[in-house]
Design a protein around this motif. Structure first.
Motif, mmCIF file in Angstrom:
data_model
loop_
_atom_site.group_PDB
_atom_site.id
_atom_site.type_symbol
_atom_site.label_atom_id
_atom_site.label_comp_id
_atom_site.label_asym_id
_atom_site.label_seq_id
_atom_site.Cartn_x
_atom_site.Cartn_y
_atom_site.Cartn_z
ATOM 1 N N ILE A 225 0.835 -1.206 0.000
ATOM 2 C CA ILE A 225 0.000 0.000 0.000
ATOM 3 C C ILE A 225 0.866 1.252 0.000
ATOM 4 C CG2 ILE A 225 -1.680 1.335 1.313
ATOM 5 C CD1 ILE A 225 -2.854 -1.108 -0.056
ATOM 6 N N GLN A 226 1.909 1.260 0.847
ATOM 7 C CA GLN A 226 2.720 2.455 1.011
ATOM 8 C C GLN A 226 3.833 2.577 -0.029
ATOM 9 O OE1 GLN A 226 1.740 4.773 2.971
ATOM 10 N NE2 GLN A 226 0.121 3.520 3.876
ATOM 11 N N PHE A 227 4.403 1.437 -0.418
ATOM 12 C CA PHE A 227 5.530 1.439 -1.359
ATOM 13 C C PHE A 227 5.287 0.364 -2.419
ATOM 14 C CE2 PHE A 227 6.936 2.210 3.034
ATOM 15 C CZ PHE A 227 7.380 3.524 2.942
ATOM 16 N N PRO A 228 4.392 0.620 -3.392
ATOM 17 C CA PRO A 228 3.995 -0.408 -4.356
ATOM 18 C C PRO A 228 5.168 -1.068 -5.081
ATOM 19 C CG PRO A 228 2.584 1.520 -4.542
ATOM 20 C CD PRO A 228 3.683 1.894 -3.599
ATOM 21 N N ALA A 229 6.188 -0.286 -5.462
ATOM 22 C CA ALA A 229 7.325 -0.855 -6.180
ATOM 23 C C ALA A 229 8.077 -1.865 -5.316
ATOM 24 C CB ALA A 229 8.272 0.259 -6.634
ATOM 25 N N ILE A 230 8.251 -1.523 -4.034
ATOM 26 C CA ILE A 230 8.940 -2.436 -3.118
ATOM 27 C C ILE A 230 8.082 -3.670 -2.865
ATOM 28 C CG2 ILE A 230 9.899 -2.695 -0.795
ATOM 29 C CD1 ILE A 230 10.505 0.267 -0.797
ATOM 30 N N GLY A 231 6.760 -3.481 -2.799
ATOM 31 C CA GLY A 231 5.855 -4.607 -2.585
ATOM 32 C C GLY A 231 5.984 -5.653 -3.671
ATOM 33 N N LYS A 232 6.176 -5.214 -4.911
ATOM 34 C CA LYS A 232 6.329 -6.165 -6.015
ATOM 35 C C LYS A 232 7.625 -6.954 -5.889
ATOM 36 C CE LYS A 232 3.433 -3.851 -9.449
ATOM 37 N NZ LYS A 232 3.362 -3.263 -10.809
ATOM 38 N N VAL A 233 8.648 -6.315 -5.339
ATOM 39 C CA VAL A 233 9.929 -7.007 -5.132
ATOM 40 C C VAL A 233 9.748 -8.166 -4.153
ATOM 41 C CG1 VAL A 233 12.274 -6.789 -4.217
ATOM 42 C CG2 VAL A 233 11.312 -4.969 -5.651
ATOM 43 N N PHE A 234 8.886 -7.972 -3.137
ATOM 44 C CA PHE A 234 8.650 -9.005 -2.133
ATOM 45 C C PHE A 234 7.682 -10.085 -2.619
ATOM 46 C CE2 PHE A 234 10.216 -5.743 0.842
ATOM 47 C CZ PHE A 234 11.068 -6.526 1.607
ATOM 48 N N GLY A 235 7.146 -9.907 -3.788
ATOM 49 C CA GLY A 235 6.206 -10.911 -4.299
ATOM 50 C C GLY A 235 4.787 -10.396 -4.334
ATOM 51 N N GLY A 236 4.459 -9.477 -3.407
ATOM 52 C CA GLY A 236 3.212 -8.725 -3.486
ATOM 53 C C GLY A 236 1.925 -9.463 -3.174
ATOM 54 N N SER A 237 1.812 -10.745 -3.454
ATOM 55 C CA SER A 237 0.541 -11.451 -3.307
ATOM 56 C C SER A 237 0.180 -11.625 -1.838
ATOM 57 C CB SER A 237 0.624 -12.819 -3.982
ATOM 58 O OG SER A 237 -0.604 -13.491 -3.848
ATOM 59 N N ILE A 238 -1.060 -11.286 -1.500
ATOM 60 C CA ILE A 238 -1.495 -11.426 -0.111
ATOM 61 C C ILE A 238 -2.371 -12.653 0.084
ATOM 62 C CG2 ILE A 238 -3.529 -9.940 -0.377
ATOM 63 C CD1 ILE A 238 -2.936 -8.916 2.463
ATOM 64 N N PHE A 239 -3.130 -13.051 -0.959
ATOM 65 C CA PHE A 239 -3.961 -14.244 -0.862
ATOM 66 C C PHE A 239 -3.155 -15.461 -1.315
ATOM 67 C CE2 PHE A 239 -7.349 -10.993 -1.771
ATOM 68 C CZ PHE A 239 -7.876 -10.988 -0.485
ATOM 69 N N PRO A 240 -3.186 -16.572 -0.559
ATOM 70 C CA PRO A 240 -2.443 -17.770 -0.955
ATOM 71 C C PRO A 240 -2.863 -18.245 -2.344
ATOM 72 C CG PRO A 240 -3.316 -17.995 1.279
ATOM 73 C CD PRO A 240 -3.940 -16.762 0.696
ATOM 74 N N LYS A 241 -1.886 -18.545 -3.183
ATOM 75 C CA LYS A 241 -2.175 -18.955 -4.560
ATOM 76 C C LYS A 241 -3.031 -20.209 -4.597
ATOM 77 C CE LYS A 241 -0.009 -19.877 -9.024
ATOM 78 N NZ LYS A 241 1.266 -20.020 -9.771
ATOM 79 N N LYS A 242 -2.762 -21.150 -3.691
ATOM 80 C CA LYS A 242 -3.533 -22.388 -3.656
ATOM 81 C C LYS A 242 -5.015 -22.093 -3.415
ATOM 82 C CE LYS A 242 -3.828 -26.811 -1.183
ATOM 83 N NZ LYS A 242 -3.276 -27.632 -0.086
ATOM 84 N N THR A 243 -5.284 -21.093 -2.588
ATOM 85 C CA THR A 243 -6.663 -20.741 -2.266
ATOM 86 C C THR A 243 -7.367 -20.096 -3.450
ATOM 87 O OG1 THR A 243 -6.029 -20.415 0.046
ATOM 88 C CG2 THR A 243 -8.123 -19.470 -0.657
ATOM 89 N N THR A 244 -6.713 -19.137 -4.092
ATOM 90 C CA THR A 244 -7.343 -18.477 -5.246
ATOM 91 C C THR A 244 -7.534 -19.452 -6.402
ATOM 92 O OG1 THR A 244 -5.171 -17.678 -5.984
ATOM 93 C CG2 THR A 244 -6.494 -16.182 -4.639
ATOM 94 N N GLU A 245 -6.594 -20.381 -6.567
ATOM 95 C CA GLU A 245 -6.738 -21.376 -7.631
ATOM 96 C C GLU A 245 -7.923 -22.302 -7.354
ATOM 97 O OE1 GLU A 245 -5.286 -21.722 -10.640
ATOM 98 O OE2 GLU A 245 -4.449 -19.749 -10.146
ATOM 99 N N PHE A 246 -8.194 -22.583 -6.083
ATOM 100 C CA PHE A 246 -9.353 -23.401 -5.728
ATOM 101 C C PHE A 246 -10.628 -22.738 -6.226
ATOM 102 C CE2 PHE A 246 -12.919 -23.925 -2.782
ATOM 103 C CZ PHE A 246 -13.115 -25.293 -2.815
ATOM 104 N N PHE A 247 -10.780 -21.435 -5.953
ATOM 105 C CA PHE A 247 -11.987 -20.721 -6.383
ATOM 106 C C PHE A 247 -12.042 -20.594 -7.902
ATOM 107 C CE2 PHE A 247 -11.802 -19.306 -1.936
ATOM 108 C CZ PHE A 247 -13.115 -19.505 -1.568
ATOM 109 N N ARG A 248 -10.897 -20.358 -8.528
ATOM 110 C CA ARG A 248 -10.862 -20.249 -9.985
ATOM 111 C C ARG A 248 -11.330 -21.566 -10.637
ATOM 112 N NH1 ARG A 248 -7.787 -16.983 -13.190
ATOM 113 N NH2 ARG A 248 -6.374 -16.471 -11.469
ATOM 114 N N ASP A 249 -10.787 -22.678 -10.167
ATOM 115 C CA ASP A 249 -11.136 -23.978 -10.744
ATOM 116 C C ASP A 249 -12.594 -24.330 -10.474
ATOM 117 O OD1 ASP A 249 -8.548 -24.235 -11.655
ATOM 118 O OD2 ASP A 249 -7.893 -25.520 -9.997
#
Length: 524
Positions: A225-249
């Motif tokens: 939120i405060q430093f978007p460019a730095i957030g992307k360096v850290f990976g940025g994703s807040i929701f677990p990928k496994k969880t979002t993929e469950f809903f997508r599938d």
């Protein structure tokens, strides 16, 4: 080497202090805007960042500090925010001059969070407008009428579950979250689950993972939120990928199965499938009826353009329906049950209305739920005192001139890219608009008292074209459960029931510190 590193860090901090932190203060001072000087890096949100108090309380402290100002400055970390506290100016920003303040503040883009970032909540400009018009017919009264039976079935599951747990003191948060989870599973995803019996079902367990933020997720959220460019360096994703993929599938497979087998079910996936094929009627020609005082209506007019949506874009809308609908509705219901426990006279008045209704009507339906006036009042008062909204955020997209913040002051220019927060909860709790605001008093919303509520001081579902598209769904979900719960059980205060309620500091939504503990006693 260590000395050089220390010199670099000290120099960097001084540079930040002078060119960022002080620059914001100079900006406010030079333009005659009042503010509370913040703490470097954290601004005015130091206490909520370190969980010393809730985010609302940080905002409310600034609101109360300047009672005669129409708007004030706020430091959200290193981001300068314009806080609007005057109802007439809130109307100006959210409705009259909406074309200057069309978009929400972006938490995450589609690259970082494909489903969340590609949802209606985060869409901008004409793409947002087109998606809003696509989805609007799915949330009209005629569509909600078909979803109410799902809610009734699930509320009956909860009532049945309580038969074997009457002697227990329980924190109702888990109970209510299972109800809202199952309602979303049924009404949005086409699944029939009973999370009261099958406590570890995959849909419920996976959904909970979206809201259990560990310290790293909180850190990523703050940095992004405060430093978007730095957030992307850290990976940025807040929701677990496994969880979002469950809903997508889940959505993708359900849509594919229904198309292959020509299956229809009156739920959100079905409505989105129809919307993507242009089969839903425009909201303009649909009924725009209310299911309660807090209902907000569609304010956009269809411009005749129909956009084709990708499968991913449609999946994003079902995902945000879960994220927004599950947690917000659960929090409001929990606080309502808590208030009824510590206000037994109000609970008894509500019970008498529901009992009389039950004696004269066969079943609760979409067409007769509006008859329960006091039930509506109780929910209105819950949403006043414990609104999930907190603020209505907007981003300026065209230069706008605000009138002076006070008599004798100067007009204020809002530039493209500036962030504007419109107060919600602080207005709800201002004694100028709602006398004795800490008191839980549903009578504020009696027909003979509603005229005392100043426009744009009560906004639990937002205002203007970017209001909550699901207000009817949310109100029905809340009313169905409270109807069945109060009809069948007394909600009793126990030793662990907090009174008065103090806010939990480590949650985004408004929840009671220590939980909302009650006991349910079957009515004879």
């Amino acid at each position: 080497m260590l000395i050089e590193l220390l010199i670099f860090l000290v120099t960097s901090l001084l540079a930040y202090y002078v060119y960022v932190y002080k620059k914001i203060h100079w900006h406010y001072d030079n333009r005659g805007l009042k503010y509370i000087p913040g703490v470097p890096i954290f601004g005015n949100v130091l206490k909520s960042t370190f969980l010393r108090r809730h985010m609302f309380e940080d905002l409310d402290a600034v609101y109360k500090e300047f009672p005669d100002e129409k708007y004030v400055g706020f430091l959200e970390g290193v981001t300068p925010i314009l806080l609007i506290r005057n109802p007439d100016l809130i109307k100006s920003v959210t409705v009259k001059n909406f074309d200057h303040f069309m978009n929400h503040k972006k938490f995450f883009d589609e690259e970082t969070e494909p489903l969340f970032g590609g949802s209606l909540l985060m869409m901008d400009g004409e793409r947002w407008r087109d998606m809003r018009m696509t989805l609007s017919p799915a949330f009209t009264g005629s569509k909600m009428r078909h979803m109410l039976p799902f809610m009734v079935e699930i509320s009956n599951n909860l009532v049945e579950y309580l038969k074997d747990h009457q002697s227990e003191d329980m924190d109702v948060e888990d109970l209510i979250r299972r109800y809202t989870n199952d309602v979303i599973a049924s009404a949005a995803y086409g699944l029939r689950v009973n999370s009261f019996k099958d406590k570890e079902n995959e849909f419920f367990v996976t959904g909970q993972n979206l809201f259990k933020f560990n310290w790293w997720q909180r850190f990523i959220f703050f940095v992004s939120i405060q430093f978007p460019a730095i957030g992307k360096v850290f990976g940025g994703s807040i929701f677990p990928k496994k969880t979002t993929e469950f809903f997508r599938d889940l959505v993708r497979n359900t849509m594919e199965y229904r198309r292959k087998n020509n299956i229809e079910r009156p739920d959100m996936i079905q409505l989105l499938m129809e919307a993507s094929e242009g089969k839903l009627k425009n909201a303009d020609t649909e009924e725009n009826d209310s299911v309660g005082f807090a209902t907000v209506n569609e304010e956009l007019k269809h411009h005749g353009h129909t956009r084709e949506w990708t499968e991913n874009e449609l999946i994003g809308q079902v995902f945000i329906f879960f994220v927004a609908g599950f947690e917000s509705s659960a929090s409001a219901l929990v606080m309502c049950v808590h208030e009824l426990a510590i206000n037994p006279n109000i609970q008894e008045t509500l019970y008498q209305e529901i009992r009389e209704f039950k004696e004269t009507k066969e079943t609760l339906s979409y067409d007769n739920v509006s008859v329960l006036k006091y039930l509506d009042n109780v929910l209105n008062e819950t949403l006043r005192k414990w609104s999930p909204a907190v603020i209505l955020d907007r981003i300026c997209n065209k230069e706008f001139i605000l009138p002076p913040p006070r008599e004798g002051g100067d007009a204020y220019r809002v530039n493209p890219g500036d962030v504007v927060y419109n107060f919600v909860n602080s207005l709800h709790m201002d004694p100028k608009y709602f006398p004795d605001p800490e008191k839980f008093d549903p009578d504020r919303f009696l027909d003979e008292n509603k005229h005392n509520i100043k426009p744009f001081t009560y906004m639990p579902f937002g205002m203007g074209p970017r209001n909550c598209i699901g207000s009817r769904f949310a109100l029905l979900e809340l009313k169905v459960l409270l109807y069945n719960l109060v009809l069948n059980y007394k909600i009793l205060k126990v030793e662990k029931t907090a009174d008065p309620i103090k806010l939990k500091t480590d949650e985004f939504n408004l929840k009671s510190q220590g939980g909302s503990w009650v006991r349910f006693q079957a009515r004879e």
